[in-house]
Design a protein around this motif. Structure first.
Motif, PDB file in Angstrom:
ATOM      1  N   VAL A  79       0.752  -1.159   0.053  1.00  0.00           N
ATOM      2  CA  VAL A  79      -0.026  -0.085  -0.054  1.00  0.00           C
ATOM      3  C   VAL A  79       0.949   1.440  -0.025  1.00  0.00           C
ATOM      4  CG1 VAL A  79      -1.790   1.390   1.272  1.00  0.00           C
ATOM      5  CG2 VAL A  79      -1.999  -1.176   1.301  1.00  0.00           C
TER       6      VAL A  79
ATOM      7  N   HIS B 131      -1.122   4.425   6.624  1.00  0.00           N
ATOM      8  CA  HIS B 131      -0.838   5.817   6.461  1.00  0.00           C
ATOM      9  C   HIS B 131      -0.625   6.303   7.829  1.00  0.00           C
ATOM     10  CE1 HIS B 131      -2.251   6.485   2.128  1.00  0.00           C
ATOM     11  NE2 HIS B 131      -3.002   5.650   2.508  1.00  0.00           N
TER      12      HIS B 131
ATOM     13  N   HIS C  36      -8.830   3.268   6.713  1.00  0.00           N
ATOM     14  CA  HIS C  36      -7.698   3.261   6.102  1.00  0.00           C
ATOM     15  C   HIS C  36      -6.870   4.506   6.397  1.00  0.00           C
ATOM     16  CE1 HIS C  36      -5.322   2.281   2.505  1.00  0.00           C
ATOM     17  NE2 HIS C  36      -5.325   3.710   2.240  1.00  0.00           N
TER      18      HIS C  36
ATOM     19  N   HIS D 221      -9.125   8.154   2.592  1.00  0.00           N
ATOM     20  CA  HIS D 221      -8.146   8.945   2.663  1.00  0.00           C
ATOM     21  C   HIS D 221      -8.442  10.485   3.228  1.00  0.00           C
ATOM     22  CE1 HIS D 221      -6.432   6.464  -0.692  1.00  0.00           C
ATOM     23  NE2 HIS D 221      -5.746   6.177   0.110  1.00  0.00           N
TER      24      HIS D 221
ATOM     25  N   HIS E  74       0.764   4.259  -3.223  1.00  0.00           N
ATOM     26  CA  HIS E  74       1.062   5.402  -2.484  1.00  0.00           C
ATOM     27  C   HIS E  74       2.680   5.408  -2.706  1.00  0.00           C
ATOM     28  CE1 HIS E  74      -2.674   6.329  -0.957  1.00  0.00           C
ATOM     29  NE2 HIS E  74      -2.637   5.227  -0.472  1.00  0.00           N
TER      30      HIS E  74
HETATM   31 FE   LIG Z   1      -4.127   4.790   0.806  1.00  0.00          FE
END
Ligand SMILES: [Fe+2]
Length: 480
Positions: free
Chosen positions: A133, A176, A225, A292, A475
């Motif tokens: 990811v 993230h 996420h 996001h 990403h």
């Molecule tokens: Fe993402």
């Protein structure tokens, strides 16, 4: 330029971006890519990117875009030239796939555990380490991440896999994490599933140093996420897409297929005070879903939180590979910029659309602006048909001024760009959008190129062509 392909027994229309979901086996290391236009001389760092690049394990096909085995890509800049390398991440899940076995549970592909094995591994299934990811730097280490608790370290030059880094204190992690430059830490959260499930916010200074910031018991955890971080707060936006942990333990479905959309629950904003290590409050909003967060900041007693938000969690179902390859069935309403304003005293939450344009994979000038008032968001976008508001696949890059809603875009027929990474120019006292955007673009030739745009105008400065296609990824980060 549409061709046909066979899915099951039916002949269906194959959209031009279908190549982006096909396996790339080739690994290369190239000193120089052919460049068109001008790559700025001041660009002297490295863009590292992560994403899926293998969609089979033996005869078995992975089901979802998010399931593919991770490949790292490196674009290094200097003197207007670009070098490139790509390499699969040598996770246990990937090595098992090379041996023809999908023996780890991926996001939406189940390893077919027997009922006995399920019972034996209650709450501790053979979780994938396919870190496809995102990536970042933790202290001196570069790590690749997915939503499971074991990031994998790699060499940023050779892309060699170096082994596991730290272990997050739970089961469903975020890929993230945020950087807290003041404390020199990564801040992240993880959901622990068990007889008592919890959201846990924690900080990681290096591989060995972890501290808990705060935790909150939750009966039915939300699928989240990413999250928001300001100087004082960590904010988990818990969408009404939730799971009964028992279903994860004993269910017969893959990880994400255990989650259920329950809009009657609304969206809960959990605001944690990072200094006090406690929950500041839980604030209620209308149901929605997002992958996001864009940014968040404190402003005059309010907490402002910006996201790329969908009406519901249907986008997850739309990204199964057999669905996404067939454009007519992939329709969902795209994400748009949504701003929450949370009055921490009164508990009032207001919601405002910042722009009408579809946007995903949002990026900002992270180093200067994360946790602070800001102006510009960059992201991928798509066409919106006049009557249905249903987007075609990502086919452009967009920039939105969140102060006045003005947008601009870059697009080219047959080109499908990935996440645009902002790199600030070295100019002293530069403006917020003084710099470039770097995006890996799949094009109609069936190969990919690295695109360099002026971040102020989204005008093209140059591109560097890769000799193969790069499957559509997620990403990456630029390291100067
Ligand atoms: Fe993402």
């Amino acid at each position: 330029m549409e061709t046909t392909m066979d899915v099951s027994t039916e002949t269906v229309v194959r959209p031009p971006y279908a190549k982006g979901f096909e396996t790339l086996e080739t690994e290369v290391e190239l000193d120089s890519l052919p460049v068109e236009g001008q790559i700025p001389e001041w660009l002297t760092g490295t863009l590292l990117r992560n994403g899926p690049a293998k969609f089979e394990a033996g005869d078995r096909k992975l089901k979802h875009w998010f399931d593919g085995y991770a490949m790292l890509h490196r674009f290094s800049f200097g003197g207007g030239h670009v070098s490139y390398a790509n390499r699969f991440l040598q996770s246990k899940a990937y090595r098992a796939a090379l041996n023809g076995k999908a023996s780890y549970g991926e996001f939406a592909t189940d390893p077919c555990r027997s009922i006995f094995k399920r019972a034996a591994t209650l709450f501790r299934p053979q979780i994938t380490d396919n870190c496809n990811v995102n990536l970042t730097r933790l202290g001196d280490e570069y790590i690749a991440m997915t939503e499971t608790p074991l990031p994998i370290a790699f060499d940023p030059d050779t892309l060699e896999t170096l082994g596991y880094s730290f272990k997050a204190p739970g089961i469903h992690a975020t890929a993230h994490p945020h950087h807290d430059p003041a404390r020199g830490e990564l801040v992240a959260y993880v959901t622990h599933f068990g007889l008592r499930s919890e959201y846990r916010v924690f900080a990681q200074r290096d591989r060995a140093t972890q501290r808990r910031i705060a935790a909150k018991h939750v009966a039915e955890p939300s699928y989240m996420h990413s999250f928001a971080l300001t100087e004082r707060y960590a904010v988990l936006v818990a969408f009404p897409f939730v799971v009964n942990p028992l279903d994860l333990a004993i269910g017969r479905r893959s990880f994400i297929e255990n989650y259920r959309w329950k809009p009657e629950r609304g969206t809960q904003l959990l605001v944690f005070d990072r200094e006090a290590g406690s929950l500041r409050g839980v604030y209620e909003a209308e149901p929605c879903f997002a992958f996001h967060h864009v940014n968040a900041f404190e402003q005059g007693g309010e907490l402002v939180i910006d996201m790329a938000a969908y009406e519901d969690a249907g986008v997850i179902g739309a990204l199964y590979i057999d669905t996404v390859r067939v454009s007519e069935e992939r329709k969902v309403r795209p994400a748009r910029l949504l701003r929450y304003r949370v009055n921490l005293e009164s508990g009032r939450v207001s919601e405002e659309a910042l722009s009408d344009v579809p946007i995903e994979l949002p990026q900002i000038d992270y180093r200067q602006c994360n946790g602070r008032p800001y102006r510009y968001v960059y992201g991928t976008g798509g066409t919106t048909s006049d009557n249905s508001e249903q987007a075609e696949f990502i086919d452009r890059l967009v920039k939105v001024d969140v102060e006045d809603g003005v947008t601009c875009e870059w697009r080219e027929p047959g080109a499908f760009p990935g996440e645009p990474v902002f790199v600030p120019s070295p100019t002293p006292d530069r403006g917020e959008d003084d710099g470039v955007l770097l995006s890996v673009v799949l094009d109609a030739r069936g190969t990919s190129f690295l695109l360099v745009l002026d971040a102020a105008s989204l005008g093209e400065l140059g591109r560097a062509r890769v000799p193969h296609h790069i499957p559509l990824g997620f990403h990456g980060q630029y390291f100067s």
